[in-house]
Design an enzyme around this catalytic site. Sequence first.
Site, PDB file in Angstrom:
ATOM      1  N   CYS A 116       0.807  -1.218   0.000  1.00 31.15           N
ATOM      2  CA  CYS A 116       0.000   0.000   0.000  1.00 31.15           C
ATOM      3  C   CYS A 116       0.839   1.267   0.000  1.00 31.15           C
ATOM      4  O   CYS A 116       0.360   2.335  -0.379  1.00 31.15           O
ATOM      5  CB  CYS A 116      -0.937   0.003   1.203  1.00 31.15           C
ATOM      6  SG  CYS A 116      -2.193  -1.300   1.161  1.00 31.15           S
ATOM      7  N   HIS A 254      -3.282   7.274   1.876  1.00 31.88           N
ATOM      8  CA  HIS A 254      -3.733   5.990   1.342  1.00 31.88           C
ATOM      9  C   HIS A 254      -5.124   5.684   1.877  1.00 31.88           C
ATOM     10  O   HIS A 254      -5.388   5.819   3.072  1.00 31.88           O
ATOM     11  CB  HIS A 254      -2.754   4.883   1.742  1.00 31.88           C
ATOM     12  CG  HIS A 254      -3.313   3.510   1.569  1.00 31.88           C
ATOM     13  ND1 HIS A 254      -3.877   3.078   0.388  1.00 31.88           N
ATOM     14  CD2 HIS A 254      -3.400   2.466   2.439  1.00 31.88           C
ATOM     15  CE1 HIS A 254      -4.292   1.824   0.529  1.00 31.88           C
ATOM     16  NE2 HIS A 254      -4.022   1.434   1.760  1.00 31.88           N
ATOM     17  N   ASN A 284     -10.413  -0.087  -1.313  1.00 34.16           N
ATOM     18  CA  ASN A 284      -8.975  -0.059  -1.066  1.00 34.16           C
ATOM     19  C   ASN A 284      -8.259  -0.837  -2.158  1.00 34.16           C
ATOM     20  O   ASN A 284      -8.256  -2.063  -2.156  1.00 34.16           O
ATOM     21  CB  ASN A 284      -8.689  -0.668   0.312  1.00 34.16           C
ATOM     22  CG  ASN A 284      -7.214  -0.680   0.659  1.00 34.16           C
ATOM     23  OD1 ASN A 284      -6.358  -0.366  -0.161  1.00 34.16           O
ATOM     24  ND2 ASN A 284      -6.896  -1.079   1.884  1.00 34.16           N
TER      25      ASN A 284
END
Length: 327
Positions: A116, A254, A284
């Site tokens: 991520c 993020h 996500n």
Amino acid sequence: MSSADPGVRMAGFGHYLPTRCVENAEIEAEMDLPPGWIAARSGIRARHYAAPDQALSDLAVPAGAMALRQAGCAPDRVGLLLLATSTPDHLLPPTAPLVAHRLGLGCGAVDLAGACAGFVHALILGAGHVRLSGQPVLVIAANLLSRRIDPADVSTRILFADAAGAVLLEPGAPGQGPRATRLQSDGAHYDAIRIPRGGSRLPFAPDAPEGLGMQMPDGRAVFSMAVEAMAQSAREVMALGGVSPAELGCWAPHQANARILDKVADRTGLSDTLRLGTLQWHGNSSAATIPLAMSWHVAEAGGLPAGPMLIQAFGAGAIWGATLWQG
């Protein structure tokens, strides 16, 4: 960074979302969850899944092409392609050279497996190459996580999605680009988020198909680590850059979970700062969430807000980082 340093600007943005949109009701029905359960715990209402015939490169290419087109940058000018992904087309060869070929680039191209936090790392490395060479750098972050989700695991099923985002970096005015940066890791938490099988530690085996899906054995621990790491890195880069939350143009974190971001905002004074993100409708997609949010905002608003931008992420490894980007 001083005002005399060679500048780096974000000249073009791109994104791509697969056609299929999966709303929470579909997952809640399949997993026997109460209506509204997913949104209450994650802030996510929908996400996109790639078609069966799509691979990671099929998401990355249109996002990269959009960024090149928006920047008015001819493919032969690009000096480097960085592809931040955890789900390449194949373990070998890397996917970046294929993406570069399909975009008509003749430059270096490399995959960056930073989970991520991959986009933040790729952005900083790309800015360094622009300053060193004077050439544009195309940074693409893309993930196809729908094929790495365990359908029976609620901790990953409700969160992860497929998407791609891209930013074209070019030489800019002195003072533009990374103003302060902090990149960190802690391998003590190496197994907190994992896909066990497929590497050299636990190779693929025909008689042992388990271990191919993403696992997050202790979601609460990951939640706490993410909040602490992101809050710490946000405070550090703002201090290094000499800015307060009130002086930021926007915050581009993020997009992992809305509750994580709310807690980070509370701890760092970012609650009133404009937050870029599309978590509610796109879920996500790991490293892709930040450039997707940037590109989406540019498409809706015509550009990024004026002023410094705080960009940050936390991911598997554990690795995290933040940068204060001067536009």
